[in-house]
Design an enzyme around this catalytic site. Structure first.
Site, PDB file in Angstrom:
ATOM      1  N   CYS A 175     -23.586  51.190 108.997  1.00  9.70           N
ATOM      2  CA  CYS A 175     -24.968  51.615 108.747  1.00  9.70           C
ATOM      3  C   CYS A 175     -25.051  53.120 108.968  1.00  9.70           C
ATOM      4  CB  CYS A 175     -25.892  50.886 109.728  1.00  9.70           C
ATOM      5  SG  CYS A 175     -27.625  51.353 109.566  1.00  9.70           S
ATOM      6  N   LEU A 176     -25.767  53.797 108.097  1.00 12.95           N
ATOM      7  CA  LEU A 176     -25.897  55.255 108.240  1.00 12.95           C
ATOM      8  C   LEU A 176     -26.610  55.637 109.539  1.00 12.95           C
ATOM      9  CD1 LEU A 176     -26.751  56.245 104.559  1.00 12.95           C
ATOM     10  CD2 LEU A 176     -24.563  56.444 105.751  1.00 12.95           C
TER      11      LEU A 176
HETATM   12 NI    NI Z   1     -28.400  50.227 107.798  1.00 13.67          NI
END
Ligand code: NI
Length: 167
Positions: free
Chosen positions: A91-92
């Site tokens: 996830c970023l």
């Molecule tokens: Ni994410």
């Protein structure tokens, strides 16, 4: 277009529940364009408005190899889901962390497109994972919250250490 700053877990703003978009207008289309640019730049395969501190139900996804298939979902809703798959997710908002999460294998989703028109999409595999991951963000849930408390604690400690080094 503009690059938007991405919130990092465990920022409490990642736990806000996003509100439905009431009118799909130019400001929504501009946000989608900025979110897409931010996702491609990162680079990532999906981004929810929550991650850029805009608490509206909007997500962008592109799981294509050549980054040519941008999907935008406004007010997405999962109508049906089936099966089970385990996929290693990242996830970023949780940089450098990859963990296996169990999700539905197939989903049918309904949403509005950037013109405000309703559509439904049936997805499986990686796209289905990505849709579920991004809709979780709109509910204020980050993928690591699918993991055990022990693992979540380790991830928080690791991210806090990274933040100290880069600060
Ligand atoms: Ni994410």
């Amino acid at each position: 277009m503009a690059l938007l700053p991405i919130l990092r877990y465990p920022d409490p703003r990642l736990h806000k529940k996003a509100a439905p978009v009431e009118r799909v207008d130019e400001s929504v289309r501009k946000l989608i364009a900025d979110m897409a640019e931010t996702m491609y730049e990162a680079p990532g395969i999906g981004l929810a408005a929550t991650q850029v501190d805009v608490h509206k139900r909007i997500i962008v996804i592109d799981v294509s190899e050549d980054k040519s298939t941008l999907l935008a979902f406004i007010n997405p809703e999962i109508l049906e889901s089936a099966g089970e798959q385990v996929c290693e997710e990242g996830c970023l908002s949780v940089p450098g962390i990859y963990e296996k999460v169990t999700r539905s294998e197939r989903v049918k989703v309904r949403a509005l497109d950037p013109q405000g028109a309703p559509f439904t999409l049936e997805a499986e595999g990686l796209l289905a994972v990505c849709i579920q991951h991004e809709i979780d963000h709109l509910e204020g849930k980050v993928f690591v919250e699918h993991l055990s408390q022990l693992k979540q604690g380790r991830i928080k400690a690791r991210l806090a250490k990274q933040a100290r080094i880069t600060a």
